[in-house]
Design a protein around this motif. Structure first.
Motif, PDB file in Angstrom:
ATOM      1  N   GLU C  20      36.566  45.302  51.078  1.00 28.95           N
ATOM      2  CA  GLU C  20      37.967  45.658  50.824  1.00 28.95           C
ATOM      3  C   GLU C  20      38.817  44.432  51.154  1.00 28.95           C
ATOM      4  O   GLU C  20      38.646  43.813  52.208  1.00 28.95           O
ATOM      5  CB  GLU C  20      38.410  46.810  51.734  1.00 28.95           C
ATOM      6  N   ARG C  21      39.687  44.078  50.217  1.00 26.41           N
ATOM      7  CA  ARG C  21      40.582  42.947  50.463  1.00 26.41           C
ATOM      8  C   ARG C  21      41.982  43.320  50.003  1.00 26.41           C
ATOM      9  O   ARG C  21      42.156  44.216  49.184  1.00 26.41           O
ATOM     10  CB  ARG C  21      40.116  41.723  49.673  1.00 26.41           C
ATOM     11  N   PRO C  22      42.976  42.610  50.518  1.00 26.99           N
ATOM     12  CA  PRO C  22      44.347  42.927  50.094  1.00 26.99           C
ATOM     13  C   PRO C  22      44.523  42.644  48.596  1.00 26.99           C
ATOM     14  O   PRO C  22      43.956  41.681  48.077  1.00 26.99           O
ATOM     15  CB  PRO C  22      45.217  41.959  50.900  1.00 26.99           C
ATOM     16  N   ILE C  23      45.290  43.480  47.938  1.00 29.35           N
ATOM     17  CA  ILE C  23      45.642  43.224  46.538  1.00 29.35           C
ATOM     18  C   ILE C  23      46.615  42.057  46.510  1.00 29.35           C
ATOM     19  O   ILE C  23      47.587  42.034  47.275  1.00 29.35           O
ATOM     20  CB  ILE C  23      46.279  44.478  45.907  1.00 29.35           C
ATOM     21  N   PRO C  24      46.365  41.051  45.655  1.00 31.07           N
ATOM     22  CA  PRO C  24      47.247  39.878  45.657  1.00 31.07           C
ATOM     23  C   PRO C  24      48.616  40.206  45.060  1.00 31.07           C
ATOM     24  O   PRO C  24      48.784  41.216  44.364  1.00 31.07           O
ATOM     25  CB  PRO C  24      46.494  38.867  44.791  1.00 31.07           C
ATOM     26  N   ILE C  25      49.574  39.366  45.363  1.00 33.90           N
ATOM     27  CA  ILE C  25      50.950  39.558  44.899  1.00 33.90           C
ATOM     28  C   ILE C  25      51.279  38.468  43.881  1.00 33.90           C
ATOM     29  O   ILE C  25      51.091  37.284  44.153  1.00 33.90           O
ATOM     30  CB  ILE C  25      51.923  39.494  46.098  1.00 33.90           C
ATOM     31  N   PRO C  26      51.741  38.858  42.692  1.00 30.75           N
ATOM     32  CA  PRO C  26      52.011  37.845  41.668  1.00 30.75           C
ATOM     33  C   PRO C  26      53.211  36.976  42.005  1.00 30.75           C
ATOM     34  O   PRO C  26      54.215  37.473  42.544  1.00 30.75           O
ATOM     35  CB  PRO C  26      52.283  38.673  40.411  1.00 30.75           C
ATOM     36  N   LYS C  27      53.113  35.684  41.697  1.00 30.31           N
ATOM     37  CA  LYS C  27      54.259  34.783  41.797  1.00 30.31           C
ATOM     38  C   LYS C  27      55.201  35.044  40.635  1.00 30.31           C
ATOM     39  O   LYS C  27      54.903  35.830  39.735  1.00 30.31           O
ATOM     40  CB  LYS C  27      53.779  33.334  41.767  1.00 30.31           C
ATOM     41  N   GLU C  28      56.308  34.354  40.607  1.00 28.65           N
ATOM     42  CA  GLU C  28      57.341  34.658  39.623  1.00 28.65           C
ATOM     43  C   GLU C  28      56.892  34.482  38.168  1.00 28.65           C
ATOM     44  O   GLU C  28      57.390  35.177  37.292  1.00 28.65           O
ATOM     45  CB  GLU C  28      58.606  33.854  39.886  1.00 28.65           C
ATOM     46  N   ASP C  29      55.948  33.584  37.930  1.00 22.90           N
ATOM     47  CA  ASP C  29      55.483  33.398  36.550  1.00 22.90           C
ATOM     48  C   ASP C  29      54.084  33.998  36.341  1.00 22.90           C
ATOM     49  O   ASP C  29      53.395  33.650  35.395  1.00 22.90           O
ATOM     50  CB  ASP C  29      55.481  31.920  36.169  1.00 22.90           C
ATOM     51  N   GLU C  30      53.722  34.912  37.235  1.00 18.80           N
ATOM     52  CA  GLU C  30      52.401  35.543  37.141  1.00 18.80           C
ATOM     53  C   GLU C  30      52.515  37.050  36.897  1.00 18.80           C
ATOM     54  O   GLU C  30      53.574  37.642  37.048  1.00 18.80           O
ATOM     55  CB  GLU C  30      51.616  35.329  38.448  1.00 18.80           C
ATOM     56  N   VAL C  31      51.354  37.611  36.525  1.00 16.88           N
ATOM     57  CA  VAL C  31      51.269  39.068  36.446  1.00 16.88           C
ATOM     58  C   VAL C  31      50.122  39.538  37.338  1.00 16.88           C
ATOM     59  O   VAL C  31      49.191  38.785  37.627  1.00 16.88           O
ATOM     60  CB  VAL C  31      51.019  39.552  34.998  1.00 16.88           C
ATOM     61  N   LEU C  32      50.243  40.799  37.806  1.00 12.72           N
ATOM     62  CA  LEU C  32      49.127  41.433  38.521  1.00 12.72           C
ATOM     63  C   LEU C  32      48.396  42.315  37.511  1.00 12.72           C
ATOM     64  O   LEU C  32      49.033  43.103  36.789  1.00 12.72           O
ATOM     65  CB  LEU C  32      49.637  42.284  39.682  1.00 12.72           C
ATOM     66  N   ILE C  33      47.100  42.155  37.455  1.00 19.56           N
ATOM     67  CA  ILE C  33      46.301  42.846  36.443  1.00 19.56           C
ATOM     68  C   ILE C  33      45.224  43.703  37.113  1.00 19.56           C
ATOM     69  O   ILE C  33      44.536  43.247  38.029  1.00 19.56           O
ATOM     70  CB  ILE C  33      45.624  41.822  35.497  1.00 19.56           C
ATOM     71  N   ARG C  34      45.111  44.955  36.652  1.00 17.90           N
ATOM     72  CA  ARG C  34      44.001  45.820  37.046  1.00 17.90           C
ATOM     73  C   ARG C  34      42.840  45.477  36.141  1.00 17.90           C
ATOM     74  O   ARG C  34      42.908  45.674  34.920  1.00 17.90           O
ATOM     75  CB  ARG C  34      44.413  47.288  36.860  1.00 17.90           C
ATOM     76  N   ILE C  35      41.786  44.904  36.733  1.00 16.56           N
ATOM     77  CA  ILE C  35      40.628  44.494  35.941  1.00 16.56           C
ATOM     78  C   ILE C  35      39.941  45.734  35.358  1.00 16.56           C
ATOM     79  O   ILE C  35      39.755  46.742  36.041  1.00 16.56           O
ATOM     80  CB  ILE C  35      39.633  43.724  36.831  1.00 16.56           C
ATOM     81  N   LYS C  36      39.530  45.636  34.088  1.00 21.18           N
ATOM     82  CA  LYS C  36      38.856  46.748  33.422  1.00 21.18           C
ATOM     83  C   LYS C  36      37.424  46.412  33.016  1.00 21.18           C
ATOM     84  O   LYS C  36      36.567  47.301  32.947  1.00 21.18           O
ATOM     85  CB  LYS C  36      39.651  47.147  32.160  1.00 21.18           C
ATOM     86  N   SER C  37      37.191  45.171  32.709  1.00 16.15           N
ATOM     87  CA  SER C  37      35.843  44.790  32.277  1.00 16.15           C
ATOM     88  C   SER C  37      35.619  43.310  32.575  1.00 16.15           C
ATOM     89  O   SER C  37      36.536  42.503  32.427  1.00 16.15           O
ATOM     90  CB  SER C  37      35.688  45.054  30.768  1.00 16.15           C
ATOM     91  N   VAL C  38      34.405  43.015  33.041  1.00 18.55           N
ATOM     92  CA  VAL C  38      34.044  41.621  33.325  1.00 18.55           C
ATOM     93  C   VAL C  38      32.660  41.365  32.734  1.00 18.55           C
ATOM     94  O   VAL C  38      31.703  42.071  33.061  1.00 18.55           O
ATOM     95  CB  VAL C  38      34.005  41.333  34.842  1.00 18.55           C
ATOM     96  N   GLY C  39      32.563  40.372  31.862  1.00 19.93           N
ATOM     97  CA  GLY C  39      31.270  39.998  31.302  1.00 19.93           C
ATOM     98  C   GLY C  39      30.484  39.153  32.292  1.00 19.93           C
ATOM     99  O   GLY C  39      31.065  38.388  33.063  1.00 19.93           O
TER     100      GLY C  39
END
Lengths: 347, 347, 347, 347
Positions: C20-39
């Protein structure tokens, strides 16, 4: 085989007569071909109706026709790439192979080119023709002669899209959806583009563009093209514009709808040479405005796309005539633009 | 070092006043530069006299000037490529680095670029300026600050000739022999061209073109350019035409003098946007008509050519002024085109 | 939303533990994304099994995974191109935007790039990630998250084929039919090629190549590749060879099967750096041998092809795991090459 | 004019005899040329000493020599571009003009090319030769016949630098400073490069490189090249490497000294075909490795540079022989590499 053949000769403006002429004899590097299908090109119609295109003036008797296919019936003594019986399509222009243009790969600009149906060189509305074996290409058994004849116009669209170095993911606009506009559309799709806007004033042509894969179509009689393109592209403009209509206002509109860094490809010859262009758009937008004159090195690629079913040339053909009806075919193509796309003469 | 500096501020059309303003403080990736030389560009003169260029409108107070050089006096905490004392020239536009144009190497088309002396961004007719260290380039000890300031206009010619992919052995025509025409000439020579025709209406400029290596010069007031070019090229036309004069008739003439397959490079902005061009020449001749907007990725190459003595920028400078005389410099450049080439402000 | 997230952490060679790790916080030019799939990429497997690739050495704890998609859940204050709820795929490397490579359009060579799952930069086998909005691309509703994750490997094939400037009508050979070989195949087809030969040693992969459009397939365990290619091409050799297998002998064979003037594109990294190549074939045949390192400017084109259904990424996926099973996924991909093509982790 | 001429015939390995042979008669598109100067090429020496190069095997009697110039003495009936008395240099290979390579501008790869002094085609160590007028180029009055003969080797360097699309501002390394290394140097300088490193093991050649404009020279016997190049480039490596020495270790070193995204141009044929290359450097560094086979479309540009004094070919000539001494000339070139650069035979 008989010694003579039927030839559809242009004997005056708007006049075609069927004559008997000797069947030509192939030189050592040539083949003799029984013509099977000849497409009617806009330039044929123009020569037929006006007697000239720019400085090229028809002096009757003259033979029109340069989009063609056929069957090899005889080969010259040094021909190795073809056999009698081969079904083929022919590239209509034979360049000199020696000038600077030829040597550097731009043989379409060869000043010494001998090109069918460009005065004073006769074309192929006839039963037999001799041709350089190097410019004669076998086609797959699945491909019809009609389709094979249309490799010639396909070459124009294929070359135009190649010269623009189009890349998948980009947005293209095609002004004009006649035969050249449609083969440009098909070439762009074959090269991986998916976002293509086709424009015309005839619904039949737009419907065909839609069937062939245009994502958007615009009838320029009903919608303001520049405005509609901006909507589609969310204000950005398109990456590439292909002008195939040969209109003055369409040519002018190219620089209005293309985005900065985009490319304008001019294929259609407008009826007047001088056209007002917004050159500040060219400069500030750092555009490439690229003229297209015929094509070079396109036949192998076009034949391959056709053989593999990646382009659909059959569905462009709306009307068919016999060699004896060549005059009617030309008249029909001239008078029925709204109801026809491609007219062919089959033998 | 004092806290304030002198700034030559445009306070209204045709008006420059010297003000005292705070010296700016560099950010962590920036340097503070003591300005040493600023070239007067045609755009500066245009803003000064007309108050606008196209949609770019000066709202006074405004600072002109973007062709410049200087000495680094302070560096930001993360700057590694520069040290105080470095003699430098500065690329005046900072692109965003993130948009599609930036990512694909065409950062000159970046819609978010911040470019000196393009309203509303202030320029550099002042004593100090801060600038991104990445867009600040050291110059060789042998190079003067005056010359270094002119790397900016050199970039335009260097970029235009690069975009045209010019090759040695070809013939080039340059319409206009003002500063941009002359740096285009020098760029073409640096890239190995030997057969260059320079055109202008002022003898001083043509004489300079001749000195810098033009093989032929044409005074368009005395000779019919199209005719003379045909003579020089024995009827063939030139391979490349660079339009740097920004004239309507010169722009029109480009497609008349270029040969088939040739390239027309439009650099100079004509005073009117719509210009009648012979598009049939573009199409039949399969021309490339290429717009040029500023430049990208040119500074390393231009600084290198200057450092190595392969281009002569010093001899373009005909008149010098001090920062206090910035208004006079702009007026002079405006009123004495026939007697001047490049006017610079030295500090 | 909780404050913490699950992360699949590589804690040692061959070891993955869920933390378990903290969810990161997006910077002003970033987005926070819920990952759905990773190859699962070959490089992930390699790091997992060997702990390093060349000079890149994993120092646990480390997070693998860089081929991914997800849903935007939060946007930074200056983000304009995305909204929460957007379904997206992410380009895993963020270049500096300022160096010479970045400025000239080759940002894949940026020495300052921050690239997921390349030590010491953590990857995305986790629930949430922040990312630059500029490198995050919306996908069409019809496209699944699994497919969207595979835009990353598709980019490699798309880029390789673009760098080779492939043209329709030409013949291509692809050595290796793993995921990269197959996306290269699909990219070539999307760009209009019809004559493609795929090679592998696993029948499952060759069968997939056939389904995806390879005209010929060769099992290198059963047939001598060079000989078979010569037969197929009637002795001429191919126009392009793409080496995606990363084998020493396949790399050597590239210059044997390509025709004069052809192109050899090296994509797969062989296990040993030094490989004996027939350089006389390179010189006499005037070959282009082109290295490929990741990709640049490919995402818009690849997303477009995927959105339009021009490439089939879904059928590459043979096995699926959950985030908790990330270790199993990596092990499976390592041990079952013959029975699998692409393994994905879905969340 | 007599009916016969003197010819220096290779009658066996290491043997040249002077024979009398009939003067050839030009065809309608050919000219008859009185040879004035012939350069001794490394390939001539190789054939003379070894009797073969790869698959090309000399069957005596055979005539060597292909770098040449002369005076037109007679023209065929259809020749328009030349007159008797014209001083000319001749391109030694005549391609077919019809194959795919010829048509697309790469005529150097034409499989049907007829190239002087490449078995079984005789060369030009003789008094008279006939040649295609299209491949015969007039030279300026200021240019000597000796210099004109060296347009042929210049073409190799000019073509190699053109194929690499070199740009001013970049750093180039040339491995080998024999004639081809030196003309590559001169071509790079002519194209605007200023930062060039020349390498050789003979001081005479390095001194010449220095005189011709190399900024740095390295004697590979005295300094470790890779290390020294890193020092010169401050660890970055060079943008372009030209291998002209034809050595195995020099070929291997190319990928070590070039920077990421750089270009390796292979010109010199190594004595063994298989060379171990670090392919990971090619892939990770995304290099272009480009083979060079002769040249195409170079003569107009090379003649222009020579006419304009932009290249110095005269100073490459260190030793001169007469036609009767052709055998001695070949022996000398073979045995005195350290003391000679270019050996010519003057008539």
């Amino acid at each position: 085989m008989a010694d003579t053949m039927k030839v559809a000769v242009m004997t005056g403006i708007g006049q075609i007569e069927i004559e008997e002429r000797p069947i030509p004899i192939p030189k050592e590097d040539e083949v003799l071909i029984r013509i099977k299908s000849v497409g009617v090109c806009g330039s044929d119609v123009h020569y037929f109706v006006e007697g000239k295109i720019g400085d090229y003036i028809v002096k009757p008797p003259f033979i029109l026709g340069h989009e063609c296919s056929g069957e090899v019936v005889e080969i010259g003594s040094r021909v190795e790439n073809l056999q009698p019986g081969d079904r083929v399509t022919m590239e209509p222009g034979i360049p000199c192979g020696k000038c600077d243009y030829c040597r550097s790969g731009r043989y379409n600009l060869c000043p010494n080119v001998v090109f069918w149906a460009t005065p004073p060189v006769d074309g192929v509305f006839c039963e037999y023709v001799t041709h350089s074996a190097s410019f004669t290409y076998p086609i797959a058994p699945e491909v019809s002669f009609e389709e094979a004849a249309l490799v010639e116009p396909l070459s124009v669209g294929f070359y135009a899209s190649g010269r623009a170095k189009v890349e998948p993911g980009r947005v293209a606009l095609i002004l004009g959806s006649g035969p050249i506009g449609l083969v440009t559309l098909e070439s762009l799709i074959a090269r991986g583009l998916t976002q293509i806007i086709s424009v015309d004033i005839f619904d039949l042509r737009l419907q065909k563009a839609k069937e062939l894969g245009a994502r958007w179509v615009i009838n320029a009689k009903e919608e303001e093209v520049t405005q509609r393109v901006k909507e589609i592209t969310q204000g950005r403009g398109v990456d590439y514009v292909f002008e195939t209509a040969g209109g003055v206002s369409t040519t002018q509109s190219t620089v209005e709808v293309v985005k900065k860094g985009g490319k304008v490809v001019l294929v259609g010859l407008p009826s007047q040479s001088r056209v007002e262009l917004d050159v500040i758009k060219i400069i500030d937008g750092e555009l490439d405005v690229l003229g297209i004159f015929r094509y070079a090195n396109t036949y192998p690629g076009c034949v391959d796309l056709l053989n593999a079913g990646r382009v659909d040339l059959a569905s462009l053909i709306t009307h068919r005539f016999s060699l004896e009806e060549t005059g009617e075919a030309l008249k029909f193509a001239h008078e029925h633009k709204a109801e026809s796309i491609k007219v062919v003469v089959n033998l």
